[in-house]
Design an enzyme around this catalytic site. Structure first.
Site, PDB file in Angstrom:
ATOM      1  N   VAL A   1     121.473  84.125  59.845  1.00  0.00           N
ATOM      2  CA  VAL A   1     120.789  84.231  58.553  1.00  0.00           C
ATOM      3  C   VAL A   1     119.386  83.639  58.645  1.00  0.00           C
ATOM      4  O   VAL A   1     118.410  84.216  58.142  1.00  0.00           O
ATOM      5  CB  VAL A   1     121.623  83.523  57.455  1.00  0.00           C
ATOM      6  CG1 VAL A   1     120.865  83.457  56.147  1.00  0.00           C
ATOM      7  CG2 VAL A   1     122.952  84.240  57.275  1.00  0.00           C
TER       8      VAL A   1
ATOM      9  N   THR B   1     126.018  80.094  52.353  1.00  0.00           N
ATOM     10  CA  THR B   1     127.073  80.337  51.371  1.00  0.00           C
ATOM     11  C   THR B   1     127.703  79.001  51.000  1.00  0.00           C
ATOM     12  O   THR B   1     128.353  78.371  51.836  1.00  0.00           O
ATOM     13  CB  THR B   1     128.149  81.267  51.969  1.00  0.00           C
ATOM     14  OG1 THR B   1     127.516  82.469  52.404  1.00  0.00           O
ATOM     15  CG2 THR B   1     129.234  81.581  50.946  1.00  0.00           C
TER      16      THR B   1
ATOM     17  N   GLU C   1     123.069  85.215  50.888  1.00  0.00           N
ATOM     18  CA  GLU C   1     122.761  86.227  51.909  1.00  0.00           C
ATOM     19  C   GLU C   1     123.946  87.175  52.041  1.00  0.00           C
ATOM     20  O   GLU C   1     125.093  86.743  52.086  1.00  0.00           O
ATOM     21  CB  GLU C   1     122.496  85.513  53.240  1.00  0.00           C
ATOM     22  CG  GLU C   1     122.169  86.437  54.377  1.00  0.00           C
ATOM     23  CD  GLU C   1     120.938  87.267  54.100  1.00  0.00           C
ATOM     24  OE1 GLU C   1     119.835  86.716  54.016  1.00  0.00           O
ATOM     25  OE2 GLU C   1     121.084  88.508  53.962  1.00  0.00           O
TER      26      GLU C   1
ATOM     27  N   LEU D   1     123.732  89.788  54.526  1.00  0.00           N
ATOM     28  CA  LEU D   1     123.501  90.582  55.731  1.00  0.00           C
ATOM     29  C   LEU D   1     124.780  90.768  56.542  1.00  0.00           C
ATOM     30  O   LEU D   1     125.718  89.969  56.457  1.00  0.00           O
ATOM     31  CB  LEU D   1     122.417  89.942  56.609  1.00  0.00           C
ATOM     32  CG  LEU D   1     122.640  88.576  57.260  1.00  0.00           C
ATOM     33  CD1 LEU D   1     123.577  88.624  58.451  1.00  0.00           C
ATOM     34  CD2 LEU D   1     121.310  88.014  57.704  1.00  0.00           C
TER      35      LEU D   1
ATOM     36  N   LYS E   1     128.631  85.907  45.753  1.00  0.00           N
ATOM     37  CA  LYS E   1     128.783  85.879  47.222  1.00  0.00           C
ATOM     38  C   LYS E   1     130.250  85.705  47.608  1.00  0.00           C
ATOM     39  O   LYS E   1     130.790  86.460  48.426  1.00  0.00           O
ATOM     40  CB  LYS E   1     127.926  84.751  47.803  1.00  0.00           C
ATOM     41  CG  LYS E   1     128.069  84.568  49.296  1.00  0.00           C
ATOM     42  CD  LYS E   1     127.582  85.773  50.088  1.00  0.00           C
ATOM     43  CE  LYS E   1     128.109  85.747  51.500  1.00  0.00           C
ATOM     44  NZ  LYS E   1     127.777  86.938  52.253  1.00  0.00           N
TER      45      LYS E   1
ATOM     46  N   CYS F   1     132.610  84.632  58.362  1.00  0.00           N
ATOM     47  CA  CYS F   1     132.389  84.638  56.912  1.00  0.00           C
ATOM     48  C   CYS F   1     133.650  84.932  56.093  1.00  0.00           C
ATOM     49  O   CYS F   1     134.025  84.134  55.229  1.00  0.00           O
ATOM     50  CB  CYS F   1     131.308  85.652  56.553  1.00  0.00           C
ATOM     51  SG  CYS F   1     129.686  85.170  57.178  1.00  0.00           S
TER      52      CYS F   1
HETATM   53  N1  LIG Z   1     126.597  85.281  59.870  1.00  0.00           N
HETATM   54  C1  LIG Z   1     126.649  86.101  58.841  1.00  0.00           C
HETATM   55  O1  LIG Z   1     126.935  87.297  58.977  1.00  0.00           O
HETATM   56  C2  LIG Z   1     126.363  85.600  57.447  1.00  0.00           C
HETATM   57  C3  LIG Z   1     126.148  86.544  56.424  1.00  0.00           C
HETATM   58  C4  LIG Z   1     125.891  86.091  55.139  1.00  0.00           C
HETATM   59  C5  LIG Z   1     125.894  84.726  54.873  1.00  0.00           C
HETATM   60  N2  LIG Z   1     126.141  83.835  55.874  1.00  0.00           N
HETATM   61  C6  LIG Z   1     126.117  82.407  55.547  1.00  0.00           C
HETATM   62  O2  LIG Z   1     124.863  81.889  55.966  1.00  0.00           O
HETATM   63  C7  LIG Z   1     125.026  80.564  56.497  1.00  0.00           C
HETATM   64  C8  LIG Z   1     124.548  80.541  57.937  1.00  0.00           C
HETATM   65  O3  LIG Z   1     125.397  81.372  58.699  1.00  0.00           O
HETATM   66  P1  LIG Z   1     125.030  81.785  60.212  1.00  0.00           P
HETATM   67  O4  LIG Z   1     126.123  82.676  60.681  1.00  0.00           O
HETATM   68  O5  LIG Z   1     123.625  82.241  60.250  1.00  0.00           O
HETATM   69  O6  LIG Z   1     125.174  80.350  60.907  1.00  0.00           O
HETATM   70  P2  LIG Z   1     124.857  79.955  62.406  1.00  0.00           P
HETATM   71  O7  LIG Z   1     125.898  78.976  62.786  1.00  0.00           O
HETATM   72  O8  LIG Z   1     124.634  81.188  63.224  1.00  0.00           O
HETATM   73  O9  LIG Z   1     123.457  79.223  62.284  1.00  0.00           O
HETATM   74  C9  LIG Z   1     123.263  77.993  61.685  1.00  0.00           C
HETATM   75  C10 LIG Z   1     122.122  77.293  62.433  1.00  0.00           C
HETATM   76  O10 LIG Z   1     121.782  76.097  61.728  1.00  0.00           O
HETATM   77  C11 LIG Z   1     121.440  75.112  62.682  1.00  0.00           C
HETATM   78  N3  LIG Z   1     121.504  73.802  62.011  1.00  0.00           N
HETATM   79  C12 LIG Z   1     122.590  73.132  61.570  1.00  0.00           C
HETATM   80  N4  LIG Z   1     122.221  71.996  60.940  1.00  0.00           N
HETATM   81  C13 LIG Z   1     120.875  71.960  60.979  1.00  0.00           C
HETATM   82  C14 LIG Z   1     119.896  71.048  60.490  1.00  0.00           C
HETATM   83  N5  LIG Z   1     120.235  69.938  59.828  1.00  0.00           N
HETATM   84  N6  LIG Z   1     118.596  71.324  60.718  1.00  0.00           N
HETATM   85  C15 LIG Z   1     118.230  72.437  61.392  1.00  0.00           C
HETATM   86  N7  LIG Z   1     119.110  73.337  61.871  1.00  0.00           N
HETATM   87  C16 LIG Z   1     120.405  73.103  61.675  1.00  0.00           C
HETATM   88  C17 LIG Z   1     122.438  75.340  63.812  1.00  0.00           C
HETATM   89  O11 LIG Z   1     121.976  74.779  65.027  1.00  0.00           O
HETATM   90  C18 LIG Z   1     122.499  76.875  63.856  1.00  0.00           C
HETATM   91  O12 LIG Z   1     121.564  77.409  64.772  1.00  0.00           O
HETATM   92  C19 LIG Z   1     126.494  80.228  56.316  1.00  0.00           C
HETATM   93  O13 LIG Z   1     126.645  79.573  55.094  1.00  0.00           O
HETATM   94  C20 LIG Z   1     127.165  81.585  56.260  1.00  0.00           C
HETATM   95  O14 LIG Z   1     128.359  81.557  55.543  1.00  0.00           O
HETATM   96  C21 LIG Z   1     126.361  84.239  57.168  1.00  0.00           C
END
Ligand SMILES: NC(=O)c1ccc[n+]([C@@H]2O[C@H](COP(=O)([O-])OP(=O)(O)OC[C@H]3O[C@@H](n4cnc5c(N)ncnc54)[C@H](O)[C@@H]3O)[C@@H](O)[C@H]2O)c1
Length: 407
Positions: A12, A122, A146, A148, A209, A265
């Site tokens: 995201v 989320t 989000e 996506l 969401k 998710c």
């Molecule tokens: N992956 C999906 O398809 C998707 C879709 C919609 C919503 N979401 C939601 O979006 C959010 C993120 O999901 P994601 O899959 O992108 O997660 P992810 O685990 O791929 O990425 C999260 C990133 O945050 C970084 N991080 C953690 N703590 C941090 C901090 N204090 N400072 C800086 N960086 C930090 C981690 O190193 C990691 O790279 C979640 O809440 C998820 O539920 C995900």
């Protein structure tokens, strides 16, 4: 506008950082993971995501996108702070909000007064109260959940089905203003059509969401239940689903039977919604049923393999594809992996093939093969997932119809 994106190394965060930079904003992405920051700074995308590399290269060359591990460098002076960190399920199944609260606290300590915090992660509706308390009066707070899909993060940034945003009118308008080219369909990567925006309050946006993902999970469990009944009575599931999908009230999308819902998710969000409901004294038998159906499907898959392979004990099975869905390298909460674990626990020797998963992310203890053919690994059963569909040299008659086993 100057934007900080916290969690820019994740799906995201990367979509937001690269998308916003492509729209011409000045974006600083921050991530705790130094390896991801290094890779991204060199123009390398740390996951399988079609279309991102080109946009990343363009934005890096244009000089309006950078990555750092230092929150101060990214957040100080930013007009908007996007929070896109992970919210995985905690040990008790409820969302672990430590990344969000930690990231918000670190950012608030160095953010410029008046900056708007935009929550892409989320989180349950109540978490916004905690975030508002943490931020105090000096900052704006907007819920911008989000939607996506992994494997389509560029498409979904520039061509979203709809956007949902919650908060104070002025702050929402400011955030949406960042996306005007997309909203009006004017960007070359957009559809040419305006995007529908649902503007609402924060709890409503947060609930949309959870409700969306829980509905998708429920639909999968429903399809799987129909599949099991069809198998039991000798009906043809493909025809059943084709006919169901022709009814516009039902529709054909996301109505596919398979091995169950998984990924980073759906499982955690259907659990999260049940937790929100329980806290409010609401019973959620449909959501509980969808979760139970998902476990039942795993048992069903095991039984099918046992039947087709003439027992499980001592047999060798080749699993083609271990990611949680097509076009991603993400194995988080993958049902294919869960099934592989179940089969191993039932006495099978499991060998897996998935070229999309890099060696350093390969699950510990799972035997890997570079050969997608059952003959070469001497397997008596073959589970055909998405890597299998793509694989060359697929045997002519897989034990499972790929359409049924797709996870
Ligand atoms: N992956 C999906 O398809 C998707 C879709 C919609 C919503 N979401 C939601 O979006 C959010 C993120 O999901 P994601 O899959 O992108 O997660 P992810 O685990 O791929 O990425 C999260 C990133 O945050 C970084 N991080 C953690 N703590 C941090 C901090 N204090 N400072 C800086 N960086 C930090 C981690 O190193 C990691 O790279 C979640 O809440 C998820 O539920 C995900």
């Amino acid at each position: 506008m100057r934007l900080a994106v916290v969690g820019a190394g994740g799906y995201v965060g990367l979509a937001t950082a690269v998308g916003m930079a492509t729209l011409g904003h000045e974006v600083a992405g921050v991530d705790l993971d130094a390896q991801k920051v290094r890779e991204l700074s060199l123009g390398r995308v740390p996951m399988t995501e079609p279309g991102v590399t080109g946009l990343l290269a363009e934005a890096l060359a244009a000089g309006n996108l950078s990555f750092t591990t230092d929150p101060t460098a990214a957040v100080d002076g930013a007009d908007f702070v996007f929070l896109a960190v992970g919210t995985p399920a905690g040990a008790d199944g409820t969302p672990d909000l430590s990344q969000v609260m930690g990231a918000a606290k670190a950012a608030a300590a160095v953010a410029t007064p008046g900056a708007v915090f935009v929550v892409k992660s989320t989180v349950p509706p109540a978490a916004y109260g905690d975030l508002a308390d943490l931020l105090g009066d000096g900052f704006g707070l907007v819920a911008f959940p989000e939607f996506l899909r992994e494997g389509k993060i560029v498409e979904d940034f520039f061509r979203p089905f709809r956007l949902v945003v919650g908060g104070e009118e002025a702050a929402m308008a400011a955030v949406l203003g960042l996306l005007s080219e997309v909203l009006e369909g004017r960007h070359p990567l957009s559809t040419g059509e305006p995007v529908t925006v649902v503007k609402t309050d924060i709890p409503t946006a947060a609930l949309v969401k959870y409700a969306a993902n829980s509905y998708l999970a429920t639909r999968v469990s429903y399809a799987n239940e129909v599949l099991r009944v069809a198998g039991a009575i000798g009906a043809d599931p493909k025809t059943v689903f084709t006919a169901l999908g022709l009814d516009p009230r039902i529709g054909s999308r996301y109505l596919r039977a398979g091995i169950g819902f998984g990924g980073p998710c759906l499982p955690k969000d259907i659990a999260g919604l049940q937790d929100v409901a329980a806290g409010a004294g609401c019973a959620t038998p449909v959501l509980a049923g969808a979760e139970a159906g998902n476990l039942e499907q795993r048992r069903w898959v095991l039984a099918q393999v046992g039947e087709l392979a003439g027992g499980l004990q001592g047999k060798r099975v080749l699993v083609l594809g271990i990611t949680f869905k097509p076009d991603t390298s993400d194995t988080r909460d993958s049902v294919a992996l869960a099934v592989a674990t179940d089969l191993a626990a039932a006495g099978m020797e499991v060998v897996a093939y998935d070229p999309s998963v890099p060696a350093h992310e390969w699950p510990i203890g799972l035997q890997r093969t570079e050969s997608p053919t059952a003959e070469k690994v001497d397997a008596s059963a073959l589970l055909v997932g998405d890597a299998g569909l793509l694989a060359k040299g697929l045997p002519e008659a897989p034990l499972f119809d790929p359409w049924q086993i797709r996870g």
